[in-house]
Design a protein around this motif. Structure first.
Motif, PDB file in Angstrom:
ATOM      1  N   VAL A  43       1.035  -0.888  -0.261  1.00 50.63           N
ATOM      2  CA  VAL A  43       0.275  -0.092   0.061  1.00 50.63           C
ATOM      3  C   VAL A  43       0.851   1.533   0.091  1.00 50.63           C
ATOM      4  N   VAL A  44       0.382   1.990  -0.696  1.00 54.05           N
ATOM      5  CA  VAL A  44       1.703   3.917  -1.067  1.00 54.05           C
ATOM      6  C   VAL A  44       0.347   4.507  -0.565  1.00 54.05           C
ATOM      7  N   SER A  45       1.052   5.746   0.590  1.00 51.09           N
ATOM      8  CA  SER A  45       0.277   7.103  -0.143  1.00 51.09           C
ATOM      9  C   SER A  45       0.983   7.806  -1.032  1.00 51.09           C
ATOM     10  N   MET A  46       0.395   8.801  -1.493  1.00 53.74           N
ATOM     11  CA  MET A  46       0.486   9.374  -2.500  1.00 53.74           C
ATOM     12  C   MET A  46       0.760  11.009  -1.793  1.00 53.74           C
ATOM     13  N   ARG A  47       1.569  12.029  -2.574  1.00 49.41           N
ATOM     14  CA  ARG A  47       1.904  13.705  -2.560  1.00 49.41           C
ATOM     15  C   ARG A  47       1.846  14.554  -3.008  1.00 49.41           C
ATOM     16  N   ALA A  68       6.106   4.140   0.800  1.00 48.02           N
ATOM     17  CA  ALA A  68       5.146   2.866   1.042  1.00 48.02           C
ATOM     18  C   ALA A  68       4.214   3.256   2.297  1.00 48.02           C
ATOM     19  N   CYS A  69       3.565   2.661   2.606  1.00 44.52           N
ATOM     20  CA  CYS A  69       2.292   3.110   3.866  1.00 44.52           C
ATOM     21  C   CYS A  69       1.776   1.619   4.652  1.00 44.52           C
ATOM     22  N   GLY A  70       2.239   2.495   6.017  1.00 39.44           N
ATOM     23  CA  GLY A  70       2.192   1.121   6.949  1.00 39.44           C
ATOM     24  C   GLY A  70       0.765   0.849   6.498  1.00 39.44           C
ATOM     25  N   VAL A  71      -0.198   1.070   6.152  1.00 35.39           N
ATOM     26  CA  VAL A  71      -1.568   0.462   6.484  1.00 35.39           C
ATOM     27  C   VAL A  71      -0.948  -0.906   5.125  1.00 35.39           C
TER      28      VAL A  71
END
Length: 261
Positions: A161-165, A224-227
């Motif tokens: 899972v990734v976060s996006m900015r 990379a995301c901690g979800v």
């Protein structure tokens, strides 16, 4: 409460508000203090998860592991059962409840993992004049399941899972440089540019969090995301798992500077 007010709170003050029932994303809260993803599993599944995290350090950088049954530790002088704004409870991989506290689910065999969160480096991005769009918009960061597979460990496996900015093209190098100095909280981006390379078909439809505007001249940048552990729980189906609601983090007593290289 304004974001400026939230940023000025101590971790103890913020956790007290969450115990009293405040539910809110925590990006921008308690400036200078480290936020953490939370994953809680029965002891029987804890080793597989620890090995999963060791094999996938970008999405799962472990900051601490509490003893079975423990609700506090060196990074948290509080209670993991009550001090997160919102929790998710999974039974056999299915989301069964989103709740402001999880005392009724607590068992003495539960092991809590505190995992680094990219909210930790957002102040550093802002100080480098790199925009943080979800803070500007007052919403949760967008997060997406990808088609990239994490390395499995025992019974534990799942997608990254990734976060996006969104970042102006001329500032992407600054964003990479700033966040690379925080490897314990996801570090440098895993991808810059075309979302399709990660299997993401629509930036306006995140799997977790809220969509944000990508303006002309900006590039989507993915961390990379901690979800990721929650996606692994949904796929691997342990009998019980407790986690933070995405974007609603555990605010620890550790300092961001503790994780700066």
């Amino acid at each position: 409460m304004t974001l400026t007010d939230a940023a000025a709170l101590s971790p103890a003050e913020a956790r007290a508000r969450f115990r009293d029932g405040l539910v809110t994303p925590t990006s921008g809260w308690c400036d200078g203090y480290t936020q953490a993803n939370l994953m809680v599993l029965p002891r029987e599944q804890a080793f597989d998860f620890l090995l999963f995290a060791q094999r996938n350090p970008k999405p799962c950088p472990v900051l601490d592991v509490l003893e079975p049954g423990a609700v506090a530790g060196p990074l948290l002088h509080g209670d993991v059962r009550t001090d997160v704004p919102a929790y998710r409870v999974y039974v056999d991989g299915e989301l069964v409840e989103e709740t402001p506290e999880v005392r009724r689910w607590w068992r003495e065999d539960l092991v809590s993992f505190l995992i680094g969160c990219s909210f930790t480096f957002e102040s550093a991005l802002a100080q480098a004049s790199v925009p943080v769009r979800h803070l500007e918009a007052g919403c949760n960061v967008p997060m997406y399941r990808t088609t990239t597979r994490c390395r499995s460990a025992g019974a534990m496996g799942g997608p990254l899972v990734v976060s996006m900015r969104p970042v102006p093209a001329a500032q992407v190098a600054d964003a990479v440089r700033v966040t690379a100095r925080y490897p314990a909280v996801h570090g440098a981006p895993v991808h810059v540019g075309d979302p399709a390379a990660l299997g993401i078909t629509d930036l306006d439809a995140p799997d977790f969090g809220d969509a944000v505007e990508v303006r002309p001249g900006e590039v989507p940048v993915f961390w990379a995301c901690g979800v990721t552990p929650q996606a692994a729980v949904m796929e691997s189906r342990p009998p019980l798992a407790i986690a933070h609601a995405p974007g609603h983090m555990l605010i620890t007593d550790a300092r961001d500077s503790d994780y700066l290289m």
